[in-house]
Scaffold this motif. Structure first.
Motif, short mmCIF file in Angstrom:
data_model
loop_
_atom_site.label_atom_id
_atom_site.label_comp_id
_atom_site.label_asym_id
_atom_site.label_seq_id
_atom_site.Cartn_x
_atom_site.Cartn_y
_atom_site.Cartn_z
N THR A 369 125.41 20.19 54.04
CA THR A 369 125.50 20.06 55.50
C THR A 369 126.29 18.82 55.89
O THR A 369 127.05 18.85 56.87
N LEU A 370 126.16 17.74 55.13
CA LEU A 370 127.00 16.56 55.39
C LEU A 370 128.48 16.93 55.26
O LEU A 370 129.30 16.53 56.09
N ILE A 371 128.79 17.68 54.21
CA ILE A 371 130.17 18.14 54.03
C ILE A 371 130.63 18.94 55.24
O ILE A 371 131.74 18.76 55.75
N ARG A 372 129.77 19.84 55.72
CA ARG A 372 130.11 20.68 56.86
C ARG A 372 130.28 19.84 58.14
O ARG A 372 131.21 20.08 58.93
N LEU A 373 129.43 18.86 58.35
CA LEU A 373 129.52 18.01 59.54
C LEU A 373 130.85 17.26 59.56
O LEU A 373 131.50 17.15 60.61
N VAL A 374 131.24 16.74 58.39
CA VAL A 374 132.52 16.03 58.30
C VAL A 374 133.68 16.99 58.56
O VAL A 374 134.63 16.67 59.31
N GLU A 375 133.63 18.17 57.95
CA GLU A 375 134.69 19.17 58.15
C GLU A 375 134.80 19.59 59.60
O GLU A 375 135.91 19.87 60.10
N ASP A 376 133.68 19.63 60.32
CA ASP A 376 133.68 20.02 61.73
C ASP A 376 134.16 18.90 62.64
O ASP A 376 134.23 19.08 63.87
N GLY A 377 134.48 17.74 62.06
CA GLY A 377 135.03 16.65 62.85
C GLY A 377 134.00 15.76 63.51
O GLY A 377 134.35 14.94 64.37
N HIS A 378 132.73 15.91 63.16
CA HIS A 378 131.71 15.07 63.76
C HIS A 378 131.73 13.66 63.13
O HIS A 378 132.01 13.51 61.93
N GLN A 379 131.39 12.67 63.93
CA GLN A 379 131.23 11.32 63.41
C GLN A 379 129.88 11.27 62.69
O GLN A 379 128.83 11.31 63.32
N THR A 380 129.93 11.20 61.37
CA THR A 380 128.72 11.41 60.57
C THR A 380 128.27 10.10 59.93
O THR A 380 129.00 9.49 59.13
N HIS A 381 127.07 9.67 60.31
CA HIS A 381 126.48 8.43 59.80
C HIS A 381 125.34 8.77 58.85
O HIS A 381 124.67 9.80 59.00
N VAL A 382 125.09 7.86 57.90
CA VAL A 382 123.92 7.96 57.03
C VAL A 382 123.20 6.62 57.04
O VAL A 382 123.84 5.57 56.88
N ALA A 383 121.91 6.65 57.25
CA ALA A 383 121.09 5.44 57.22
C ALA A 383 120.16 5.51 56.02
O ALA A 383 119.29 6.38 55.96
N TYR A 384 120.35 4.61 55.06
CA TYR A 384 119.49 4.55 53.87
C TYR A 384 118.34 3.60 54.19
O TYR A 384 118.53 2.40 54.41
N MET A 385 117.14 4.14 54.21
CA MET A 385 116.02 3.43 54.78
C MET A 385 115.39 2.43 53.82
O MET A 385 114.81 1.44 54.25
N THR A 386 115.46 2.70 52.53
CA THR A 386 114.88 1.79 51.55
C THR A 386 115.89 1.53 50.44
O THR A 386 116.86 2.27 50.26
N SER A 387 115.63 0.49 49.66
CA SER A 387 116.55 0.12 48.59
C SER A 387 116.43 1.06 47.39
O SER A 387 117.39 1.23 46.64
N GLY A 388 115.25 1.66 47.19
CA GLY A 388 115.05 2.50 46.01
C GLY A 388 115.06 1.73 44.71
O GLY A 388 115.20 2.31 43.63
N ASN A 389 114.87 0.40 44.79
CA ASN A 389 115.06 -0.43 43.60
C ASN A 389 113.99 -0.25 42.52
O ASN A 389 114.22 -0.59 41.36
N ILE A 390 112.84 0.31 42.87
CA ILE A 390 111.82 0.47 41.83
C ILE A 390 112.11 1.65 40.92
O ILE A 390 111.48 1.80 39.87
N ALA A 391 113.06 2.50 41.30
CA ALA A 391 113.35 3.72 40.54
C ALA A 391 114.56 3.56 39.64
O ALA A 391 115.33 4.50 39.43
N VAL A 392 114.77 2.34 39.11
CA VAL A 392 115.89 2.07 38.21
C VAL A 392 115.33 1.56 36.89
O VAL A 392 114.44 0.70 36.88
N PHE A 393 115.85 2.06 35.80
CA PHE A 393 115.40 1.62 34.48
C PHE A 393 115.81 0.17 34.22
O PHE A 393 116.86 -0.29 34.70
#
Length: 633
Positions: A369-393
């Motif tokens: 859907t992100l791919i489709r939003l970009v193709e449709d010309g929409h200004q597409t933002h993503v907000a990453y809410m957490t660092s996810g740092n505990i899920a790294v080896f």
């Protein structure tokens, strides 16, 4: 005998569920469930206090009861609920674990409840599991005797494990068992792996209150949250009593209440197929659900269903009032056709904002859907809410520290500082005990790894770097799997972003079965921020909910289905591959052995197959969404 609820009144935002062997309540929101459970406990405490008696509680820890414990804290602070004459027996503890360990049940109950109320420290009891193995039996016997000496347990609060266990009473536990040492089932250890930063660090044994001990309590509140518990709930409380599913023994208790959120109740007959229990009132959503169910059980496309299919599958009433079959089938066929949307944000230029709880949820869950939003010309933002740092080896963090040091040496950049950081990382990893959180330097490096992967993945999907927002919400910054509740700072950060971006459409992870719990917490914070927009008369965007890597919406729930071509799915896969630290083997993979890209593709193609089996257009893959109804979770 099936429990009857006809003489009782369900509390607000809940309903009694027919068809189970116990009194069962399904709540619209997990917060309502927590408030109900806490009120039942508070009522017992108050009545005992007035009579000058002690209240004896048997409690468990984990993510399921934390909302109840927070509500008890609120009742203590705001309504002066007095815990001074309460005694708590923790019903389980790991063998050999230091009581001060962050994974111990004693530490957990202190963090989530007892440190915040006026309960005497000596009234919070847990079996001493640090003694030598040859002394464990005497410890268990003494603990059981102490419960009996206190007159037994007034209320037990428990949940249902992923293998149907209660506390640590694993499958094939004995019905008349008492407090004892047990060997943990592999499913239980796997479920606890995230708490210990790896399954290999989870203890192999624990002490548990026995089934007899639990069933001797005067009242039992059994709580279950999330879709991943739905099958177990149905098996334990609609099936027969069996030691293969220890939770099923709770059917024997005369004063048991099974408290569920809607996802956990989703597979019960009274929720999933209520027409099988007798007459009912039909509305549009229920007609859609019933006819789609009939298409599946009859093995026919919607437009091939006939009157006899309805009759032989107990849908006489629906056929009689809304038939014939052709009319009903066409009605639902049109409903499902209306869900198919190649342009989920419309054709006019829009600002779209995808909230990604973890750094990879955007491309895993709605990358097509992100791919489709970009193709449709929409200004597409993503907000990453957490660092996810505990899920790294750990080895990935060390590799990056080593790489940066060598990079700086090659280009003669601050050699002394980079070498010192690398030494700190090595010392931190060498001194870290199993299950302990990382030092600050390692946490920052692991967060940097997830940041770089998220940026690369979003760019691969077509997003612009300037439209990527890394929020690093405070609730997540504990360094451990256990997170803080949503706070004002979290909500304000999201609110400020909404004011800055001014999105027309917002995508939110609506997967409440997330094993980490982060999706649920992030959704709560987003909904609070959206509510603040409304309060301040700011434009409120349309909100679409997507599912994470763990579960897909049922057909009758889907409101928007975005078709994906083979090329779309290939590009989505390449975006997911940018998350190298999560590929091949993720630190917290859950109970599903497939890699995240495999889960995503299987789910998207499975949804398309389900549409095809109903006789709808045949697509290569589909990403599914629902619309937020404006209610908090």
């Amino acid at each position: 005998m099936l429990a009857s609820s006809s003489s009782s009144t369900a509390p607000d935002h809940s309903r009694f569920v027919d068809g189970t062997a116990v009194t069962t309540l399904a709540f619209d929101r997990s917060g309502d469930l927590a408030a109900y459970a806490a009120a039942a406990i508070a009522e017992s405490i108050q009545s005992h206090n007035q009579a000058g008696k002690q209240t004896v509680l048997g409690l468990v820890t984990g993510s399921t009861p934390t909302g109840t414990y927070r509500e008890l804290i609120r009742l203590h602070r705001e309504q002066k609920l007095d815990f001074s004459n309460v005694k708590i027996y923790l019903l389980g503890e790991y063998i050999g674990l230091n009581p001060e360990s962050p994974q111990s049940h004693l530490t957990s109950i202190r963090h989530y409840l007892t440190d915040h109320v006026n309960i005497p420290a000596e009234n919070v009891l847990v079996p001493d599991t640090t003694v030598s193995v040859d002394r464990i039996e005497s410890v268990c016997n003494a603990y059981e005797q102490a419960i009996q000496d206190d007159g037994g347990l007034d209320i037990v609060v428990c949940g249902i494990g992923r293998n149907g266990h209660v506390v640590f009473n694993e499958p094939f536990s004995i019905r008349n068992s008492h407090t004892r040492m047990c060997t943990l089932d592999p499913v239980t250890r796997r479920a606890a792996a995230s708490d210990f930063f790896g399954e290999e660090y989870v203890p192999t044994h624990a002490v548990t209150a026995g089934l007899e001990t639990i069933l001797n309590a005067r009242k039992i509140l059994c709580l279950a949250l999330g879709e991943h518990k739905a099958g177990l709930v149905r098996e334990a409380f609609e099936g027969g009593i069996t030691d293969r599913v220890p939770a099923s023994f709770l059917q024997e208790h005369p004063n048991l209440e099974l408290l569920l959120d809607q996802p956990a109740a989703g597979m019960l007959t009274g929720i999933a197929t209520p027409w099988l229990l007798g007459n009912m009132s039909w509305d549009e959503p229920m007609i859609k659900r019933a006819v789609l169910w009939l298409s599946e059980v009859a093995g026919k496309a919607l437009l091939k269903l006939d009157d006899n299919d309805f009759r032989v599958n107990d849908l006489h009433q629906l056929l009689r009032h809304y038939g014939p079959a052709e009319r009903l089938a066409h009605r639902v066929f049109r409903m499902m056709m209306d869900t198919i949307d190649y342009h989920p944000a419309g054709r006019d230029d829009q600002v779209c904002l995808c909230f990604s709880p973890h750094p990879d949820d955007d491309v895993i869950s709605m990358g097509g859907t992100l791919i489709r939003l970009v193709e449709d010309g929409h200004q597409t933002h993503v907000a990453y809410m957490t660092s996810g740092n505990i899920a790294v080896f750990d080895h990935d963090a060390l590799r990056v520290a080593d790489l940066v040091t060598e990079y700086n040496r090659l280009f003669n950049i601050d050699l002394d500082r980079s070498a010192e950081v690398e030494k700190q990382v090595r010392r931190g990893l060498d001194s870290k005990q199993p299950g302990q959180p990382d030092c600050e330097e390692i946490q920052r490096i692991k967060g940097l790894i997830r940041w770089s992967e998220a940026r690369a993945a979003a760019v691969k999907a077509g997003c612009q770097e300037e439209n990527l927002h890394f929020l690093d919400l405070p609730f997540y910054r504990t360094g451990t799997v256990t997170k803080n509740p949503v706070g004002e700072d979290d909500v304000q950060i999201i609110y400020d972003l909404l004011l800055k971006v001014k999105p027309h459409v917002v995508f939110v992870a609506g997967d409440l079965a997330d094993p980490h719990g982060t999706h649920r917490v992030c959704a709560e914070a987003i909904f609070l921020a959206l509510g603040r927009l409304k309060e301040k008369n700011q434009p409120v965007p349309e909100v679409l909910l997507y599912r994470g890597a763990w579960q897909e919406y049922a057909l009758h729930e889907i409101e928007i289905a975005v078709p994906l071509s083979p090329d779309d799915l290939e590009l989505k896969r390449k975006a997911i591959f940018m998350h190298e630290s999560q590929k091949d083997e993720a630190l917290f993979p859950g109970s599903d052995p497939r890699e995240f890209w495999q889960r995503a593709e299987d789910r998207n193609r499975g949804t398309a197959d389900a549409y095809n089996q109903c006789g709808l257009p045949e697509y290569y893959a589909l990403e599914a969404f629902t619309r937020w109804n404006g209610e908090p979770i």
